[in-house]
Structures are given as C-alpha cells and as structure tokens.
Scaffold this active site. Structure first.
Site, PDB file in Angstrom:
ATOM      1  N   GLU A  45       0.045  -1.282   5.679  1.00 40.25           N
ATOM      2  CA  GLU A  45       1.112  -0.857   6.580  1.00 40.25           C
ATOM      3  C   GLU A  45       0.977   0.621   6.913  1.00 40.25           C
ATOM      4  OE1 GLU A  45       5.113   0.866   7.635  1.00 40.25           O
ATOM      5  OE2 GLU A  45       3.776   1.340   5.966  1.00 40.25           O
ATOM      6  N   ASP A  89       8.803   4.077  -1.285  1.00 42.56           N
ATOM      7  CA  ASP A  89       8.113   3.529  -0.108  1.00 42.56           C
ATOM      8  C   ASP A  89       6.892   2.721  -0.531  1.00 42.56           C
ATOM      9  OD1 ASP A  89       7.333   3.063   2.487  1.00 42.56           O
ATOM     10  OD2 ASP A  89       6.481   5.051   2.788  1.00 42.56           O
ATOM     11  N   GLU A 123      12.087  -1.362   3.860  1.00 42.02           N
ATOM     12  CA  GLU A 123      11.751   0.064   3.862  1.00 42.02           C
ATOM     13  C   GLU A 123      12.966   0.864   3.379  1.00 42.02           C
ATOM     14  OE1 GLU A 123       9.048   1.786   4.548  1.00 42.02           O
ATOM     15  OE2 GLU A 123       7.720   0.434   5.651  1.00 42.02           O
ATOM     16  N   ASP A 154       0.827  -1.202   0.000  1.00 41.93           N
ATOM     17  CA  ASP A 154       0.000   0.000   0.000  1.00 41.93           C
ATOM     18  C   ASP A 154       0.861   1.252   0.000  1.00 41.93           C
ATOM     19  OD1 ASP A 154       0.720  -0.773   2.701  1.00 41.93           O
ATOM     20  OD2 ASP A 154      -0.651   0.762   3.436  1.00 41.93           O
TER      21      ASP A 154
END
Length: 412
Positions: free
Chosen positions: A161, A125, A189, A95
């Site tokens: 997340e 991201d 990440e 997401d």
C-alpha cells in the site's frame, strides 16, 4: 526512554496452538508480534501473512493467500461466517515505511510501551488495526460455531500500500469473483476512530525531456532539456493555480483543490554543455470526481506545443510523461452512506464524517461499487515518524468497535 518504558516481548512463542482460543493473543500482544516482522515495502511480507494464515487455520478459518507476480509478497483473504450478501470487509495493509535516517529511541521492530503508548514501526499505520481484527477472531468464530453469525466478516490484508496501493486490486478482484456483494468496506487506516468518507486520489508520474547536446558557447545549435523541463515544471504548477481560479474546490479538504507537485529533478552532464536529458518526478492529487485523464491530457498537449518549434533542427527533442504508479482513485464520488451508518452504529453516536488529504486503498474498494469508509485506531500524525506509536486507549476503542460489529453481523 522514561522509567516506565519497557519493551514488549516478541509473542512468537505465544502464537495460538489450540482451537478453543485458550492461548489466543489480545490486540496488544498481536500488535507486538506483528511489529516484530520487518515488512518495509522493499522486503517480503510473506512471514507475516503466513503467521496470520496459520493462526486462523488453527481455529478452523480458511485463509487464502494471494501472491504477487514475483511470489515474494501476498495478500490474505479470510471469510468468517456464511458466504452471503451483507458482509463487512475489514481492510488493512501489512507493509510499513522505512526507518532509515530516523532517530528512534528503541528498536522500531520491538514494540515498546511508555506511558500508555505502544511504540513501533507500523503500530499506528496500520498494524494496530490488523491486531484488533485478529483479536476479534474468537468472538467471530464462536458466533459462527453457534450458528448465530448471519452475515460474514471478511479479513482483507494487503501488501505494498505504501508504494502505490499495488496489492489491493488483486485482492479486490478475488473478492468480487468469489463472494456475494458486501454491504460495507471499512479500511482501518489511523483516523482516531473518526469516520472518513472522502480522500484525494493520487497519480505519480515521471517526465523525461530529451534535448540536443551542444557546446554552451554555441547555445543555438543545441536544445537544453533542462530549460524545457523548467518550463514544464512551471506550467504544471500553473495548472494548479488555474484550477483554483476556475473554482475547482472542495472546502472539506485542508488543501481544497487538486495539488500538483514536482518532487525530484535531475539532468545535464556539465555546466558548459546544453543538457541532452532531464528527468523529473511529480504527482497529481485529485479531488473526488475530477477527471484525471483530462488533466493529464492538458499537460501532454502543452508539452507538444513546447517542443514543436525545435523539431525542425532537432527531431529528437521530446517530452514524454509516464505513470510510475497507476492512478489510485479518490474516495467520495459514490455511495458511502451504508458504511457511514454502520460505523455510526458501531461507535454508538452519529458523529459527522470527515475528509482527509492522504490516499488509501478505500477508493479502490469503492470503485467496485461497494460502500466504503476509512475508520481505524491511532493518529495519522505520528505515522511514518520516528517513535511512531498507538495509544492503548485507541486499541481498546477499536476492540469495542469490532465487538459491536460481531453483534451487528449476528443480527443484534
């Protein structure tokens, strides 16, 4: 847009159809395809998850889709290699955050290349990491087919997340129940391929203050929920300073203490009516090892002391806090050494690990007792921003990192 900038075509027509990898996309092309899916957290991510599942199944990798209760979102879990101990989990979330209100120079869901940067929502991201993971599939599957992949690599891609790490726990439970204990979890990440072994945890809360309305000229007949809320807000901020004064510090973090912050407040109906209700939303970001329950219990106890004097004339007066998202654990209060050493080997140097203030799913994996670190391509500094980007050099660095992981899992 500069003269060198150009959109990268959606690669839907190039999705793999052959088990020999003759048409398998590289990390750049995978990223273009992943960015083209609008997986803002309020939307479904199923189209992206099904795309990954279908691509893996073409080359003989069985991927399990783990749905949420509503069936409109899902995690994806795929194991490449033997189901034995010593596996490495590659974790990423599918997401992304919204784009509304941001001044983008191009369509955020069409990847655009400009002077070595790939712009698009989620490019850093963290679809860049997922793209690199997918680009590494041919090397992993070929090693599996050759019988040289001694330990597995596990792809673990989650939903939601960005709105509280909601999807990962269901996937982690399935991992725990289905597979032998992994040797390490690498959460990709964006860290510019630095090794992060500590981050804060977070708890989001909503406090509802119930007062007693009255005409403001008869102020003592009522109880203002706004006034009580204001006293609670200042108490919450004071708790942050109290922790600093007591030495609850970790200098590895930019903000070396737990932070308590009220981000939104609303209440009341008119200026001449004592407010019957006031609601405020706040967060606690705690350091590794801190007792979140004790910190929240202290605030609840103060709330009870605050309303007690008013209860005789207004029994309905109350202050109640509830979590809007369950506590996401911090990373760092546990064994990370095997994961740190693995990353150092994959990177080819013994760089020290770092701590960051933001929160990831890494603490959820570590809560299972699995050595976990954060390490991935791109910069957190451009995440969530207009014209978010990842540098081609960062994709290349992650590609090399994962190629070395394949060799590591072959025992080389």
């Amino acid at each position: 847009m500069s003269a060198s900038a150009s959109p990268i075509a959606n690669t839907a027509s190039l999705m793999p159809q052959h088990a020999d990898f003759s048409d398998w996309p590289n990390s750049r092309d995978w990223l273009a395809h992943l960015v083209s899916f609008n997986t803002v957290s309020r939307e479904s991510n199923l189209a992206l998850i099904h795309c990954l599942r279908d691509a893996l199944e073409v080359v003989g990798v069985s991927a399990e889709v783990i749905h949420n209760d509503g069936g409109d979102k899902a995690n994806l879990l795929a194991v490449i290699g033997p189901e034995v101990e010593g596996g490495v989990v590659l974790s990423g979330h599918t997401d992304v955050v919204p784009v509304e209100g941001q001044a983008w120079d191009s369509d955020p869901f069409t990847l655009r290349e400009d002077e070595g940067r790939l712009h698009g929502r989620g490019s850093a991201d963290m679809k860049g990491f997922i793209a690199c993971c997918m680009a590494a599939v041919p090397a992993l599957v070929n090693a599996q087919r050759a019988g040289t992949l001694k330990r597995p690599v596990i792809l673990a891609f989650s939903y939601d997340e960005e709105i509280g790490c909601l999807g990962a726990p269901r996937m982690i439970a399935r991992l725990r129940d289905r597979l032998p204990r992994p040797a390490a979890v690498l959460v990709g990440e964006p860290t510019m391929m630095a090794i992060v072994d500590a981050h804060k945890g977070i708890t989001d809360l909503r406090t509802t203050v119930t007062g007693k309305p009255s005409h403001s000229s008869l102020v003592y007949q009522g109880v203002s929920a706004i006034h009580l809320a204001a006293r609670m807000v200042t108490f919450i901020e004071d708790r942050m300073q109290a922790r600093i004064d007591c030495g609850h510090l970790d200098e590895r973090f930019d903000v070396p203490h737990a932070s308590l912050h009220v981000g939104r407040i609303e209440g009341g109906t008119a200026v001449n009516i004592t407010a019957g209700e006031c609601i405020f939303d706040w967060e606690l970001r705690h350091l590794p090892g801190e007792d979140v329950e004790a910190m929240l219990a202290e605030i609840d106890a103060h709330a009870e002391r605050l309303v007690a004097p008013y209860r005789e004339r207004a029994p309905e007066v109350a202050i109640r806090s509830e979590r809007t998202v369950e506590t996401v654990p911090s990373l760092g209060h546990g064994d990370r050494d095997p994961a740190i050493r693995l990353c150092q080997r994959l990177l080819g140097d013994e760089r020290p690990s770092e701590a960051v203030a933001y929160t990831t799913e890494a603490g959820q994996f570590q809560s299972e007792g699995w050595p976990t670190v954060v390490c991935g391509p791109g910069s957190i500094g451009v995440a969530h921003q207009a014209n978010e980007y990842i540098e081609l050099s960062q994709l290349a660095a992650c590609d090399r990192f994962l190629a070395q992981l394949v060799r590591e899992q072959q025992g080389g």
